[in-house]
Design a protein around this motif. Structure first.
Motif, short mmCIF file in Angstrom:
data_model
loop_
_atom_site.label_atom_id
_atom_site.label_comp_id
_atom_site.label_asym_id
_atom_site.label_seq_id
_atom_site.Cartn_x
_atom_site.Cartn_y
_atom_site.Cartn_z
N HIS A 107 -0.31 -45.16 -23.48
CA HIS A 107 -1.51 -45.96 -23.76
C HIS A 107 -1.56 -47.21 -22.89
O HIS A 107 -0.53 -47.77 -22.53
CB HIS A 107 -1.64 -46.28 -25.25
N ASP A 268 4.58 -52.68 -23.44
CA ASP A 268 4.15 -51.67 -24.41
C ASP A 268 2.65 -51.50 -24.20
O ASP A 268 1.88 -52.35 -24.65
CB ASP A 268 4.47 -52.13 -25.84
N ASP A 269 2.16 -50.54 -23.50
CA ASP A 269 2.92 -49.38 -23.12
C ASP A 269 2.76 -49.12 -21.63
O ASP A 269 2.86 -48.01 -21.17
CB ASP A 269 2.41 -48.20 -23.97
N GLU A 298 -4.56 -47.45 -28.85
CA GLU A 298 -3.38 -47.05 -29.62
C GLU A 298 -2.97 -48.14 -30.59
O GLU A 298 -2.57 -47.87 -31.72
CB GLU A 298 -2.22 -46.73 -28.67
N GLU A 299 -3.11 -49.38 -30.15
CA GLU A 299 -2.63 -50.50 -30.96
C GLU A 299 -3.46 -50.74 -32.22
O GLU A 299 -3.06 -51.50 -33.10
CB GLU A 299 -2.56 -51.78 -30.13
N ASP A 346 5.86 -43.61 -25.10
CA ASP A 346 5.61 -44.93 -25.66
C ASP A 346 6.96 -45.64 -25.78
O ASP A 346 7.99 -45.00 -25.96
CB ASP A 346 4.94 -44.81 -27.03
MN MN Z 1 3.06 -48.48 -27.79
#
Ligand code: MN
Ligand code: MN
Length: 469
Positions: A107, A268-269, A298-299, A346
């Protein structure tokens, strides 16, 4: 048993994770250093998901990738972007799509502060911008530090304006002021950390120069509007159709006197985005069609058109199959996806030396031990876990071992302590084999995440081995 025999037995039976630095050959060091330098440049160029798409596109084009064209003229190395926030790269293989893909998904969004649609106000002779934080942050980490503004504004007539302020050395930065400790006892000190820093107080100082004299209403706010109009042609209503992301200002840095770690925002990421990108760009004539997918959101749970729950991958695959002269029927698409082997790339939370009590140390990932394979994520009874099968774990382990990859097995946190989810479960819905595998990082979700150059180097190699398997 003799001492030597016991030693032999130990070596044969015990699982001994290796430190990448111990396994590294001297001639690999220059490549590792170059990899780290290039990674830092990537991080600096890709602080938002839009910037990541732009940077990945530029790097893909440089490596001979062409925009995917379903008439088949784009060749075997193709890419496509979706809404400027999702990106897919593919190198078609010798085998037909129906035999499955080798897919790595990562992501490209990261925790940050977003401006509200009506952000600008003034109070006590200062102009401010109101924010709404995006993803899981420890709010106090974002106060009292230089912050940069990255955004896109879309005018009512469709014209687009891209804005970046705070990254050049000569640029001003924005910041969130925190209360002096002398007066913070009751409103912060006596409270739980989760309650001491309300989201509504994360307001950015954006100006302090008045426009006109005291008779002008809201003259500090007006001064900023005037500045934004002169510099970018914006009016206040334009901010409603804008996406402004506030991120830590400044470049990625080496960390430690030996410089063997990397400190930067957004690892991340983007560490996995970068390593999977490096792996696919270097790929030539693979057996199976290899795909690198970069998703947004994603977060915040992978929702929305650009998140991993969106069905964009299916559309891309249909175009890719058409370009290869295959019939992209829905049955053929399903067949391709169910035969696919995937890595959910990830980062994992590395064992924190100062807070070892939240980890279960036998199963915690460690910095420097290479990419971490997590059979499952989730916590408290494996809720929300996409649990990879023993069969798939066995296959991937074989791939890594045959290619001399230094890797580790690791889970995030104690069983009852919490943990994180990834996009694995959303792709697992297609019935594909998928497992989480990515480097471990310290200080995750902070403005300055810390990774190991050794893990960076080894993760590229691991993803290359996966693509070739
Ligand atoms: Mn992540
Ligand atoms: Mn995260």
């Amino acid at each position: 048993m003799k001492k030597a025999e016991i030693k032999k037995l130990e070596k044969a039976l015990k699982h001994q994770p290796r430190l990448v630095w111990d396994a590294l050959k001297p001639d690999q060091r220059p490549e590792l250093d170059e990899r780290a330098r290039d990674y830092k440049a990537f991080l600096d160029a890709a602080k938002t998901e839009r910037e990541a798409v732009r940077e990945i596109t530029a790097r893909a084009e440089k490596a001979g990738f062409k925009p995917l064209d379903s008439d088949g003229r784009s060749g075997r190395r193709v890419y496509a972007a979706f809404m400027d926030k999702v990106m897919v790269l593919a190198v078609t293989g010798r085998r037909p799509s129906s035999e499955g893909l080798r897919l790595i998904v990562s992501h490209i969004d990261a925790p940050r502060l977003d401006l509200k649609p009506r952000p600008l106000y003034e109070d006590v002779n200062l102009a401010f911008l109101k924010t709404h934080y995006y993803g899981g942050i420890k709010k106090y980490q974002w106060m009292s530090r230089p912050l940069a503004l990255h955004g896109r504004v879309v005018k009512a007539d469709g014209r687009m304006v891209d804005v970046v302020v705070g990254e050049d050395r000569d640029d001003p930065v924005l910041t969130i002021s925190d209360l002096l400790p002398h007066l913070a006892g009751k409103v912060q000190g006596d409270k739980k950390v989760s309650e001491a820093f309300p989201g509504e107080k994360l307001n950015l100082v954006v100006g302090s120069l008045p426009l006109g004299d005291e008779e002008v209403k809201e003259r500090f706010k007006l001064a900023i509007l005037d500045l934004m109009h002169r510099r970018w042609g914006l009016i206040e209503e334009d901010l409603i159709s804008a996406e402004f992301e506030v991120v830590p200002a400044g470049p990625a840095r080496d960390v430690g006197l030996d410089g063997a770690l990397i400190g930067a925002y957004g690892q991340d990421d983007r560490m996995c985005a970068y390593t999977s990108l490096a792996a696919i760009l270097a790929l030539k004539d693979p057996e199976y069609t290899c795909v690198a997918l970069y998703v947004d959101k994603e977060e915040t749970g992978s929702d929305g058109a650009t998140g991993a729950r969106s069905r964009y991958l299916e559309s891309f695959l249909a175009d890719l199959m058409a370009a290869r002269g295959e019939t992209p029927s829905s049955a053929a698409l399903r067949q391709t996806l169910i035969e696919t082997r995937a890595i959910s790339a990830d980062v994992n939370g590395a064992l924190d030396p100062d807070y070892q009590e939240v980890h279960e140390k036998y199963n915690a990932a460690r910095l420097g031990y290479g990419p971490c394979v997590s059979k499952y994520t989730g916590s408290r009874g494996k809720y929300g876990a996409s649990d990879a099968s023993a069969e798939y774990m066995g296959w991937l382990r074989g791939v890594f071992n045959r290619n001399d990859i230094v890797w580790q097995s690791g889970l995030m946190g104690k069983v009852d302590e919490g943990g994180g989810g990834t996009v694995a479960m959303f792709l697992a819905q297609y019935g594909m084999q998928i497992v989480d595998c990515g480097p471990s990082v310290l200080n995750v979700h902070s403005p300055f995440e810390i990774s190991s150059k050794a893990d960076l180097y080894m993760t590229v190699r691991a993803y290359q081995a996966f693509y070739r398997a």
